[in-house]
Design an enzyme around this catalytic site. Structure first.
Site, PDB file in Angstrom:
ATOM      1  N   ALA A  67       0.850  -1.195   0.000  1.00  0.00           N
ATOM      2  CA  ALA A  67       0.000   0.000   0.000  1.00  0.00           C
ATOM      3  C   ALA A  67       0.883   1.241   0.000  1.00  0.00           C
ATOM      4  O   ALA A  67       1.973   1.241   0.579  1.00  0.00           O
ATOM      5  CB  ALA A  67      -0.924   0.003   1.218  1.00  0.00           C
ATOM      6  N   SER A  68       0.416   2.272  -0.657  1.00  0.00           N
ATOM      7  CA  SER A  68       1.110   3.567  -0.712  1.00  0.00           C
ATOM      8  C   SER A  68       2.495   3.468  -1.339  1.00  0.00           C
ATOM      9  O   SER A  68       3.331   4.341  -1.130  1.00  0.00           O
ATOM     10  CB  SER A  68       1.220   4.173   0.700  1.00  0.00           C
ATOM     11  OG  SER A  68      -0.058   4.392   1.250  1.00  0.00           O
ATOM     12  N   ALA A  69       2.730   2.410  -2.108  1.00  0.00           N
ATOM     13  CA  ALA A  69       4.058   2.204  -2.676  1.00  0.00           C
ATOM     14  C   ALA A  69       4.435   3.265  -3.698  1.00  0.00           C
ATOM     15  O   ALA A  69       5.611   3.535  -3.913  1.00  0.00           O
ATOM     16  CB  ALA A  69       4.147   0.814  -3.318  1.00  0.00           C
TER      17      ALA A  69
END
Length: 225
Positions: A67-69
């Protein structure tokens, strides 16, 4: 704790210590960590299990949700526009995206989208996955939504960062998210930004990793379909 396998280059021993501590102190179940510096792999560690209910070891081929990479890559795209004088971080978002002014958001600055302070940690209406992929229904819902808290008073990680920042990029450049980043970024980050601007952001992580990894390392990578 299950054994941690792998290697670290001289000077990176502390990374292994912290990685192991994630299991003994942080409650990690399974993890892997790879770090490349200057085209050389300096950290390659893996350990733990694929799940608490499994005896299967966590390996380098284990599939992992991230996530949020691509938030950082999206921010790079925005900051490149700032460098060129095409985007003002302190201007209201509504300057570039007029519909965003609805529901008390007229004065929210662009900066607060980048710093998770706009009061929009999620989208309220239930959005079908087909509409998520289409982009426009998501940004229309966010533009119409009232802040969950008073903008600027809190910071919270959001799941819709890519749509908020990406729509501003599209409005500033007149291009779609991918084209905007590709044309505006004239450095090694260009391919990163191009992938990061596609939606939804979790689907493009494999593209982002692929373009950034050294060529000789790509042969070992099997990405989920």
């Amino acid at each position: 704790m299950d054994e941690v396998n792998g290697t670290v280059a001289p000077g990176f021993e502390r990374v292994r210590e912290v990685f192991e501590a994630n299991f003994t102190v942080g409650g990690d179940v399974g993890a892997a960590c790879t770090v490349w510096v200057g085209g050389h792999e300096v950290v390659d560690l893996v350990g733990g299990l694929v799940s608490p209910a499994s005896d299967e070891p966590y390996t380098r081929r284990a599939l992992q949700m991230v996530a949020s990479a691509t938030n950082g890559a999206m921010a790079i795209c925005a900051l490149r526009l700032v460098e060129r004088g095409e985007l003002d971080l302190d201007a209201p978002v509504a300057t570039y995206w007029p519909e965003f002014a609805a529901a008390g958001k007229a004065e929210v600055p662009v900066r607060w989208l980048l710093t998770h302070q706009a009061g929009l940690p999620h989208v309220d209406p239930v959005i079908a996955m087909d509409d998520v992929y289409r982009w426009t229904p998501m940004v229309e819902a966010l533009a119409a939504q009232a802040p969950v808290w008073e903008p600027g008073t809190r910071t919270a990680t959001t799941l819709i960062y890519g749509w908020l920042v990406g729509e501003v990029l599209a409005r500033v450049t007149g291009l779609n998210r991918a084209s905007s980043c590709a044309r505006r970024s004239r450095s090694r980050s260009a391919s990163t930004c191009t992938s990061a601007c596609r939606s939804p952001k979790w689907t493009v992580w494999r593209h982002w990793c692929w373009r950034r990894r050294p060529r000789r390392a790509r042969r070992r990578t099997r990405w989920p379909r």
